[in-house]
Design a protein around this motif. Sequence first.
Motif, mmCIF file in Angstrom:
data_model
loop_
_atom_site.group_PDB
_atom_site.id
_atom_site.type_symbol
_atom_site.label_atom_id
_atom_site.label_comp_id
_atom_site.label_asym_id
_atom_site.label_seq_id
_atom_site.Cartn_x
_atom_site.Cartn_y
_atom_site.Cartn_z
ATOM 1 N N LEU A 4 33.248 33.841 34.765
ATOM 2 C CA LEU A 4 34.459 34.354 35.402
ATOM 3 C C LEU A 4 34.373 35.861 35.538
ATOM 4 O O LEU A 4 34.084 36.565 34.569
ATOM 5 C CB LEU A 4 35.691 33.995 34.564
ATOM 6 C CG LEU A 4 37.000 34.681 34.991
ATOM 7 C CD1 LEU A 4 37.504 34.101 36.309
ATOM 8 C CD2 LEU A 4 38.055 34.572 33.906
ATOM 9 N N ALA A 5 34.630 36.358 36.735
ATOM 10 C CA ALA A 5 34.869 37.779 36.943
ATOM 11 C C ALA A 5 36.362 37.946 37.168
ATOM 12 O O ALA A 5 36.921 37.368 38.100
ATOM 13 C CB ALA A 5 34.081 38.290 38.145
ATOM 14 N N VAL A 6 37.026 38.716 36.308
ATOM 15 C CA VAL A 6 38.475 38.887 36.411
ATOM 16 C C VAL A 6 38.765 40.366 36.615
ATOM 17 O O VAL A 6 38.363 41.214 35.813
ATOM 18 C CB VAL A 6 39.214 38.305 35.184
ATOM 19 C CG1 VAL A 6 38.649 38.814 33.868
ATOM 20 C CG2 VAL A 6 40.717 38.581 35.280
ATOM 21 N N THR A 7 39.442 40.680 37.695
ATOM 22 C CA THR A 7 39.607 42.064 38.110
ATOM 23 C C THR A 7 41.019 42.578 37.844
ATOM 24 O O THR A 7 41.986 41.817 37.872
ATOM 25 C CB THR A 7 39.308 42.213 39.613
ATOM 26 O OG1 THR A 7 40.351 41.581 40.380
ATOM 27 C CG2 THR A 7 37.977 41.559 39.973
ATOM 28 N N GLY A 8 41.127 43.894 37.616
ATOM 29 C CA GLY A 8 42.439 44.496 37.425
ATOM 30 C C GLY A 8 42.382 45.701 36.502
ATOM 31 O O GLY A 8 41.315 46.163 36.105
ATOM 32 N N TYR A 9 43.560 46.181 36.153
ATOM 33 C CA TYR A 9 43.679 47.379 35.333
ATOM 34 C C TYR A 9 43.346 47.099 33.868
ATOM 35 O O TYR A 9 43.741 46.071 33.310
ATOM 36 C CB TYR A 9 45.104 47.932 35.387
ATOM 37 C CG TYR A 9 45.514 48.525 36.709
ATOM 38 C CD1 TYR A 9 44.788 49.562 37.289
ATOM 39 C CD2 TYR A 9 46.651 48.072 37.372
ATOM 40 C CE1 TYR A 9 45.178 50.126 38.497
ATOM 41 C CE2 TYR A 9 47.055 48.640 38.575
ATOM 42 C CZ TYR A 9 46.314 49.656 39.138
ATOM 43 O OH TYR A 9 46.703 50.210 40.331
ATOM 44 N N TYR A 60 33.782 38.291 32.501
ATOM 45 C CA TYR A 60 33.557 39.710 32.762
ATOM 46 C C TYR A 60 34.847 40.359 33.275
ATOM 47 O O TYR A 60 35.231 40.104 34.418
ATOM 48 C CB TYR A 60 32.482 39.911 33.829
ATOM 49 C CG TYR A 60 31.130 39.341 33.518
ATOM 50 C CD1 TYR A 60 30.251 40.005 32.655
ATOM 51 C CD2 TYR A 60 30.697 38.163 34.117
ATOM 52 C CE1 TYR A 60 28.990 39.486 32.382
ATOM 53 C CE2 TYR A 60 29.438 37.648 33.850
ATOM 54 C CZ TYR A 60 28.594 38.307 32.983
ATOM 55 O OH TYR A 60 27.356 37.794 32.725
ATOM 56 N N PRO A 61 35.506 41.187 32.490
ATOM 57 C CA PRO A 61 36.592 41.980 33.071
ATOM 58 C C PRO A 61 35.985 43.034 34.010
ATOM 59 O O PRO A 61 35.136 43.826 33.595
ATOM 60 C CB PRO A 61 37.258 42.644 31.863
ATOM 61 C CG PRO A 61 36.739 41.910 30.669
ATOM 62 C CD PRO A 61 35.385 41.420 31.050
ATOM 63 N N VAL A 62 36.414 43.020 35.253
ATOM 64 C CA VAL A 62 35.989 44.039 36.216
ATOM 65 C C VAL A 62 37.113 45.067 36.226
ATOM 66 O O VAL A 62 38.158 44.866 36.844
ATOM 67 C CB VAL A 62 35.765 43.429 37.610
ATOM 68 C CG1 VAL A 62 35.388 44.510 38.620
ATOM 69 C CG2 VAL A 62 34.681 42.355 37.546
ATOM 70 N N SER A 63 36.895 46.161 35.515
ATOM 71 C CA SER A 63 37.987 47.092 35.277
ATOM 72 C C SER A 63 37.438 48.495 35.082
ATOM 73 O O SER A 63 36.229 48.739 35.190
ATOM 74 C CB SER A 63 38.806 46.631 34.065
ATOM 75 O OG SER A 63 40.058 47.271 34.042
ATOM 76 N N VAL A 140 46.702 42.213 38.647
ATOM 77 C CA VAL A 140 47.214 43.512 39.063
ATOM 78 C C VAL A 140 46.129 44.569 38.876
ATOM 79 O O VAL A 140 45.593 44.744 37.779
ATOM 80 C CB VAL A 140 48.457 43.890 38.239
ATOM 81 C CG1 VAL A 140 48.880 45.320 38.543
ATOM 82 C CG2 VAL A 140 49.597 42.942 38.541
ATOM 83 N N GLY A 141 45.810 45.265 39.958
ATOM 84 C CA GLY A 141 44.746 46.251 39.896
ATOM 85 C C GLY A 141 44.829 47.239 41.033
ATOM 86 O O GLY A 141 45.748 47.179 41.858
ATOM 87 N N PRO A 142 43.878 48.157 41.098
ATOM 88 C CA PRO A 142 43.912 49.197 42.126
ATOM 89 C C PRO A 142 43.814 48.609 43.527
ATOM 90 O O PRO A 142 42.834 47.918 43.838
ATOM 91 C CB PRO A 142 42.698 50.076 41.796
ATOM 92 C CG PRO A 142 41.822 49.235 40.919
ATOM 93 C CD PRO A 142 42.731 48.306 40.186
ATOM 94 N N PRO A 143 44.803 48.840 44.381
ATOM 95 C CA PRO A 143 44.825 48.173 45.686
ATOM 96 C C PRO A 143 43.686 48.589 46.604
ATOM 97 O O PRO A 143 43.281 47.814 47.482
ATOM 98 C CB PRO A 143 46.180 48.586 46.269
ATOM 99 C CG PRO A 143 46.543 49.858 45.554
ATOM 100 C CD PRO A 143 45.978 49.708 44.177
ATOM 101 N N GLN A 144 43.125 49.777 46.382
ATOM 102 C CA GLN A 144 42.089 50.253 47.283
ATOM 103 C C GLN A 144 40.767 49.499 47.137
ATOM 104 O O GLN A 144 39.880 49.639 47.982
ATOM 105 C CB GLN A 144 41.856 51.764 47.085
ATOM 106 C CG GLN A 144 41.136 52.154 45.801
ATOM 107 C CD GLN A 144 42.059 52.350 44.620
ATOM 108 O OE1 GLN A 144 43.221 51.960 44.669
ATOM 109 N NE2 GLN A 144 41.562 52.967 43.571
ATOM 110 N N VAL A 145 40.614 48.698 46.068
ATOM 111 C CA VAL A 145 39.363 47.961 45.893
ATOM 112 C C VAL A 145 39.519 46.448 46.079
ATOM 113 O O VAL A 145 38.527 45.719 46.042
ATOM 114 C CB VAL A 145 38.733 48.232 44.501
ATOM 115 C CG1 VAL A 145 38.456 49.715 44.317
ATOM 116 C CG2 VAL A 145 39.615 47.712 43.391
ATOM 117 N N THR A 146 40.749 45.968 46.269
ATOM 118 C CA THR A 146 40.962 44.514 46.330
ATOM 119 C C THR A 146 40.233 43.869 47.502
ATOM 120 O O THR A 146 39.628 42.797 47.358
ATOM 121 C CB THR A 146 42.469 44.189 46.390
ATOM 122 O OG1 THR A 146 43.125 44.780 45.276
ATOM 123 C CG2 THR A 146 42.697 42.690 46.355
ATOM 124 N N ALA A 147 40.258 44.498 48.659
ATOM 125 C CA ALA A 147 39.557 43.935 49.810
ATOM 126 C C ALA A 147 38.056 43.845 49.535
ATOM 127 O O ALA A 147 37.411 42.847 49.889
ATOM 128 C CB ALA A 147 39.824 44.773 51.059
#
Length: 280
Positions: A4-9, A60-63, A140-147
Amino acid sequence: MNALAVTGYAGVDYVVGLVGQIAGDHTTLIDYRDPDDWPRVGGCPAYVAMAVAQHGHRAYPVSWTGSDDHGDFYLAGLTAVGVDTKAVSRLDRKSPMSILGYQADGTCACLFDPGFGGEEVLTDTQRALISAASHVCVTVGPPQVTADILSARNEKARLYWICKNDLHCFTPPIRKRLSAEADVIFLSSSERGLVGNTRDTAVIVETLGSEGVRVATADSAGQLPVERIAVRDTTGAGDTFAGGFIAAEMAGTASPLDAARAGIASVSAMLTKRSARGET
């Protein structure tokens, strides 16, 4: 790879219980602080990843965190419970942190220092791990990288969206894309209006507080009860539920209701542990 890659703050939390309510020009007494959990690792990706790792799966937390003591603490805390931190990028800034005050009326007051908010970029390591992961979860994470995160995802990877009522992070274009692409969407009843048109096969998992969890697909729906646990500090409960759900699917569980039962069990274990430490 089954990971799992989990993205956010990322975050580090200081949590207290209060006798009354916070008010201007007024001292509010603290009646609870856990010396063994002060501070604690926080942020949505951490809670999801810890729940997945506790079930023996790779997460993997992608943070992003800072190059300070709080950043060291965040990485050490995750490593101690079996979470792989190679996708956590360190910036030469102070780390994000929060002070959470659980008030006498049951509400939580949050004081948040975003640290370097807005400077996050997706690194080559993070992009590679997202592309290789069999499961990807967006929190919830930085919006500039979500795309970029969604574009980096392997089209065969199962996509999860933990929806939050944060319109800075989840802008209308981001919500539209996540709604259309996510295989599983986690939300509370108050966040249902943030979700747009979904896939025909999408699973909607709605948490209803003490009334339980509702799991709906295009052709079926079911509701599961939850155990009431006497604890004030519920920080991370929704993300831990999502982590337990995802871990069950990573283990091969095909039924969304069964995966939800695993999520409920993960939350129950976390809150029971807090209750035993006196966080009531």
